[in-house]
Scaffold this motif. Structure first.
Motif, PDB file in Angstrom:
ATOM      1  N   TRP A  26      11.989   1.034  10.885  1.00  0.00           N
ATOM      2  CA  TRP A  26      12.893   2.081  10.379  1.00  0.00           C
ATOM      3  C   TRP A  26      12.600   2.220   8.880  1.00  0.00           C
ATOM      4  CZ3 TRP A  26      15.227   6.073  12.018  1.00  0.00           C
ATOM      5  CH2 TRP A  26      16.397   6.581  11.460  1.00  0.00           C
ATOM      6  N   ILE A  27      11.720   3.157   8.556  1.00  0.00           N
ATOM      7  CA  ILE A  27      11.099   3.248   7.232  1.00  0.00           C
ATOM      8  C   ILE A  27      11.841   4.246   6.345  1.00  0.00           C
ATOM      9  CG2 ILE A  27       8.974   3.791   5.992  1.00  0.00           C
ATOM     10  CD1 ILE A  27       7.445   3.046   8.596  1.00  0.00           C
ATOM     11  N   ASP A  28      12.235   3.783   5.190  1.00  0.00           N
ATOM     12  CA  ASP A  28      12.961   4.579   4.198  1.00  0.00           C
ATOM     13  C   ASP A  28      11.953   5.200   3.228  1.00  0.00           C
ATOM     14  OD1 ASP A  28      14.443   5.530   2.049  1.00  0.00           O
ATOM     15  OD2 ASP A  28      15.642   3.712   1.810  1.00  0.00           O
ATOM     16  N   PHE A  29      11.893   6.544   3.189  1.00  0.00           N
ATOM     17  CA  PHE A  29      11.001   7.203   2.238  1.00  0.00           C
ATOM     18  C   PHE A  29      11.774   8.045   1.216  1.00  0.00           C
ATOM     19  CE2 PHE A  29      11.313  10.309   5.709  1.00  0.00           C
ATOM     20  CZ  PHE A  29      11.430  11.531   5.054  1.00  0.00           C
ATOM     21  N   GLU A  43      -2.638  -0.502  12.697  1.00  0.00           N
ATOM     22  CA  GLU A  43      -3.383  -0.405  11.443  1.00  0.00           C
ATOM     23  C   GLU A  43      -3.864   1.014  11.207  1.00  0.00           C
ATOM     24  OE1 GLU A  43      -6.472  -3.278  11.804  1.00  0.00           O
ATOM     25  OE2 GLU A  43      -5.154  -5.007  11.448  1.00  0.00           O
ATOM     26  N   ASP A  44      -4.363   1.652  12.252  1.00  0.00           N
ATOM     27  CA  ASP A  44      -4.825   3.039  12.155  1.00  0.00           C
ATOM     28  C   ASP A  44      -3.678   3.947  11.716  1.00  0.00           C
ATOM     29  OD1 ASP A  44      -6.194   5.428  12.357  1.00  0.00           O
ATOM     30  OD2 ASP A  44      -6.542   5.295  14.520  1.00  0.00           O
ATOM     31  N   GLY A  45      -2.519   3.773  12.339  1.00  0.00           N
ATOM     32  CA  GLY A  45      -1.373   4.606  12.000  1.00  0.00           C
ATOM     33  C   GLY A  45      -0.922   4.417  10.566  1.00  0.00           C
ATOM     34  N   LEU A  46      -0.866   3.164  10.109  1.00  0.00           N
ATOM     35  CA  LEU A  46      -0.446   2.893   8.735  1.00  0.00           C
ATOM     36  C   LEU A  46      -1.459   3.442   7.730  1.00  0.00           C
ATOM     37  CD1 LEU A  46       0.914  -0.736   9.230  1.00  0.00           C
ATOM     38  CD2 LEU A  46       2.268   1.315   8.755  1.00  0.00           C
ATOM     39  N   ASN A  47      -2.745   3.352   8.055  1.00  0.00           N
ATOM     40  CA  ASN A  47      -3.768   3.931   7.184  1.00  0.00           C
ATOM     41  C   ASN A  47      -3.612   5.450   7.087  1.00  0.00           C
ATOM     42  OD1 ASN A  47      -4.978   1.471   6.577  1.00  0.00           O
ATOM     43  ND2 ASN A  47      -6.409   1.593   8.286  1.00  0.00           N
ATOM     44  N   ARG A  48      -3.200   6.072   8.180  1.00  0.00           N
ATOM     45  CA  ARG A  48      -2.984   7.520   8.175  1.00  0.00           C
ATOM     46  C   ARG A  48      -1.766   7.885   7.307  1.00  0.00           C
ATOM     47  NH1 ARG A  48      -5.042  10.230  13.466  1.00  0.00           N
ATOM     48  NH2 ARG A  48      -6.613   8.735  14.185  1.00  0.00           N
ATOM     49  N   ILE A  49      -0.735   7.032   7.346  1.00  0.00           N
ATOM     50  CA  ILE A  49       0.402   7.261   6.451  1.00  0.00           C
ATOM     51  C   ILE A  49      -0.054   7.118   4.996  1.00  0.00           C
ATOM     52  CG2 ILE A  49       2.685   6.472   5.742  1.00  0.00           C
ATOM     53  CD1 ILE A  49       3.111   5.443   8.596  1.00  0.00           C
ATOM     54  N   LYS A  50      -0.876   6.115   4.714  1.00  0.00           N
ATOM     55  CA  LYS A  50      -1.387   5.916   3.354  1.00  0.00           C
ATOM     56  C   LYS A  50      -2.190   7.128   2.893  1.00  0.00           C
ATOM     57  CE  LYS A  50      -3.950   2.698   0.409  1.00  0.00           C
ATOM     58  NZ  LYS A  50      -4.699   3.759  -0.275  1.00  0.00           N
ATOM     59  N   LYS A  51      -3.005   7.656   3.763  1.00  0.00           N
ATOM     60  CA  LYS A  51      -3.780   8.857   3.430  1.00  0.00           C
ATOM     61  C   LYS A  51      -2.848   9.998   3.031  1.00  0.00           C
ATOM     62  CE  LYS A  51      -7.244  11.993   5.426  1.00  0.00           C
ATOM     63  NZ  LYS A  51      -8.026  12.317   6.654  1.00  0.00           N
ATOM     64  N   ASN A  59       0.773  -1.244   0.000  1.00  0.00           N
ATOM     65  CA  ASN A  59       0.000   0.000   0.000  1.00  0.00           C
ATOM     66  C   ASN A  59       0.802   1.291   0.000  1.00  0.00           C
ATOM     67  OD1 ASN A  59      -2.865  -1.170   0.599  1.00  0.00           O
ATOM     68  ND2 ASN A  59      -1.551  -2.097   2.165  1.00  0.00           N
ATOM     69  N   LEU A  60       2.084   1.221   0.339  1.00  0.00           N
ATOM     70  CA  LEU A  60       2.822   2.464   0.572  1.00  0.00           C
ATOM     71  C   LEU A  60       4.053   2.617  -0.312  1.00  0.00           C
ATOM     72  CD1 LEU A  60       2.655   2.752   4.482  1.00  0.00           C
ATOM     73  CD2 LEU A  60       1.179   3.824   2.790  1.00  0.00           C
ATOM     74  N   GLU A  61       4.062   2.028  -1.463  1.00  0.00           N
ATOM     75  CA  GLU A  61       5.188   2.286  -2.350  1.00  0.00           C
ATOM     76  C   GLU A  61       5.238   3.790  -2.658  1.00  0.00           C
ATOM     77  OE1 GLU A  61       4.937  -0.148  -5.799  1.00  0.00           O
ATOM     78  OE2 GLU A  61       5.506  -1.973  -4.726  1.00  0.00           O
ATOM     79  N   PRO A  62       6.434   4.410  -2.657  1.00  0.00           N
ATOM     80  CA  PRO A  62       7.759   3.788  -2.724  1.00  0.00           C
ATOM     81  C   PRO A  62       8.460   3.648  -1.366  1.00  0.00           C
ATOM     82  CG  PRO A  62       7.961   6.096  -3.223  1.00  0.00           C
ATOM     83  CD  PRO A  62       6.506   5.866  -2.906  1.00  0.00           C
ATOM     84  N   LEU A  63       7.744   3.631  -0.245  1.00  0.00           N
ATOM     85  CA  LEU A  63       8.388   3.456   1.051  1.00  0.00           C
ATOM     86  C   LEU A  63       8.950   2.037   1.161  1.00  0.00           C
ATOM     87  CD1 LEU A  63       6.770   6.070   1.485  1.00  0.00           C
ATOM     88  CD2 LEU A  63       6.254   5.282   3.801  1.00  0.00           C
ATOM     89  N   LYS A  64       9.994   1.872   1.977  1.00  0.00           N
ATOM     90  CA  LYS A  64      10.654   0.577   2.129  1.00  0.00           C
ATOM     91  C   LYS A  64      10.945   0.305   3.599  1.00  0.00           C
ATOM     92  CE  LYS A  64      13.749   2.061  -0.754  1.00  0.00           C
ATOM     93  NZ  LYS A  64      14.941   2.257  -1.594  1.00  0.00           N
ATOM     94  N   LEU A  65      10.840  -0.965   3.960  1.00  0.00           N
ATOM     95  CA  LEU A  65      11.154  -1.381   5.326  1.00  0.00           C
ATOM     96  C   LEU A  65      11.775  -2.767   5.306  1.00  0.00           C
ATOM     97  CD1 LEU A  65      11.018  -1.189   8.446  1.00  0.00           C
ATOM     98  CD2 LEU A  65       8.657  -2.029   8.305  1.00  0.00           C
ATOM     99  N   VAL A  66      12.918  -2.896   5.958  1.00  0.00           N
ATOM    100  CA  VAL A  66      13.588  -4.183   6.134  1.00  0.00           C
ATOM    101  C   VAL A  66      13.346  -4.650   7.563  1.00  0.00           C
ATOM    102  CG1 VAL A  66      15.833  -5.344   6.205  1.00  0.00           C
ATOM    103  CG2 VAL A  66      15.329  -3.684   4.387  1.00  0.00           C
TER     104      VAL A  66
END
Length: 393
Positions: A325-328, A376-384, A309-316
């Motif tokens: 530790w999310i790479d944007f 889930e709420d937090g990730l949905n807010r990032i997607k928004k 859902n959040l391309e181009p963000l990346k997480l290993v």
């Protein structure tokens, strides 16, 4: 089975993460994934031991220097890390960062260099600068989200330094250093007469491999290595305060005691913290094991959500700690703009990578130590927020 999905309302509890989010982010009402504590209940055994003491209704001065406390720590190191610690090496301290500050004071003078790997826990910058020492940076090498020591640079920087502050596991990247890496660090530090202070406060939050305390591989450099840690991160009890430092060298222990007991007068412990630490280490290993499964599931869920859902963000997947530790960097917006949009569009508060050093400007540190519903709420807010950027920027 422990219900880590239980929703807990922390508002109105003088909670740094929730009640005072405006202090750091300048805006009220944000959903926070910030300071490193957990939105999860601590083990019930802690409630029982603290309630029993409170029912006693006397909270007088107390002691930490007894076998019950020290044995709880040494036994924990034996069963969790297969590492033998002499109980006499253990010394109480009000906090990990206090211990680090005092050891910096003991082993260096104003103007001396203190080495850290960057990105680094932001308090390391503060404790070095406010002790009037020089910050010496040895940047970690980022290989597709997996961080390594640049040992050539590390050796070069050791020649300018009196002390190396290690973070194991590493905050914010989540690396858990191998025995081979630790041994190589020790060898270089020994060759350059550099003391090693290891911040191990996240030591129990590891996933597929056990963490190795650096003292386990210290060998002949034992007297120049010090571990500063606490049960607070592992069992979510930082508000009780209290920590301990492991100092194999007797002369250094005496110096530390003179400072804490006879100069700073912080040697009398918070008895509730001592009791909680003992019950955590003696009786709550089962709880920690279940916690680690839950945190790992949260991290794996976050990785999948970002991929879907959040391309181009990346997480290993990190090896330790409870941070995503999310790479944007491929989002092609500045950290300042992204943070503003996360707050204004997503109404979410996430630690900016530039807090941990200029090397991590295009990162976010998302705390996943919370219920799945909140995550889930937090990730949905990032997607928004990402969707808004795609349409408008």
């Amino acid at each position: 089975m422990i219900n880590f999905d239980k929703k807990i309302d922390r508002l109105g509890t003088y909670c740094t993460q929730w009640d005072y989010v405006e202090d750091r982010f300048g805006k009220k009402g944000l959903l926070p994934f910030t300071i490193s504590d957990m939105d999860l209940e601590f083990p019930y055994e802690i409630t029982e031991v603290l309630q029993e003491r409170l029912n006693h209704r006397v909270l007088g001065y107390s002691r930490w220097k007894h076998e019950d406390f020290r044995d709880s720590v040494t036994n924990w190191y034996t069963k969790r890390f297969n590492c033998n610690i002499d109980g006499n090496w253990i010394y109480y301290s009000p906090s990990v960062m206090y211990s680090i500050s005092k050891l910096i004071e003991i082993f260096s003078d104003e103007g001396d260099g203190i080495l850290i790997n960057t990105p680094a826990y932001n308090a390391f910058y503060d404790v070095i600068a406010n002790n009037n020492r020089n910050i010496i940076k040895s940047p970690l090498v980022n290989e597709d989200g997996f961080y390594l020591i640049d040992f050539d640079d590390f050796e070069k920087k050791c020649k300018e330094s009196k002390i190396f502050i290690l973070c194991n596991p590493h905050n914010p990247t989540g690396r858990v250093w191998s025995e081979l890496e630790l041994a190589k660090m020790i060898g270089i530090c020994k060759d350059n007469n550099v003391k090693i202070i290891s911040d191990d406060i996240h030591m129990d939050i590891v996933y597929d491999n056990r963490m190795t305390p650096i003292l386990k591989v210290a060998e002949s450099y034992l007297d120049s290595i010090f571990i500063c840690t606490s049960a607070s991160k592992s069992f979510n009890i930082p508000a009780l305060t209290g920590s301990y430092v492991i100092i194999p060298n007797e002369s250094t222990r005496n110096k530390f005691e003179n400072i804490t007991r006879y100069r700073d007068f912080v040697n009398s412990p918070a008895i509730l913290a001592i009791l909680a630490t003992m019950v955590c280490y003696n009786d709550c290993e089962y709880w920690l094991d279940e916690l680690l499964k839950y945190l790992k599931d949260n991290l794996e869920y976050t990785i999948k959500y970002i991929k879907d859902n959040l391309e181009p963000l990346k997480l290993v997947m990190p090896e330790g700690c409870y941070f995503a530790w999310i790479d944007f960097s491929d989002l092609k917006v500045s950290s300042e703009i992204f943070q503003k949009l996360l707050m204004d569009i997503g109404e979410v508060a996430i630690m900016s990578g530039n807090v941990y050093g200029e090397e991590s400007e295009f990162y976010l540190r998302l705390n996943v130590a919370c219920s799945r519903e909140k995550l889930e709420d937090g990730l949905n807010r990032i997607k928004k927020t990402i969707d808004y950027i795609a349409k408008n920027i």
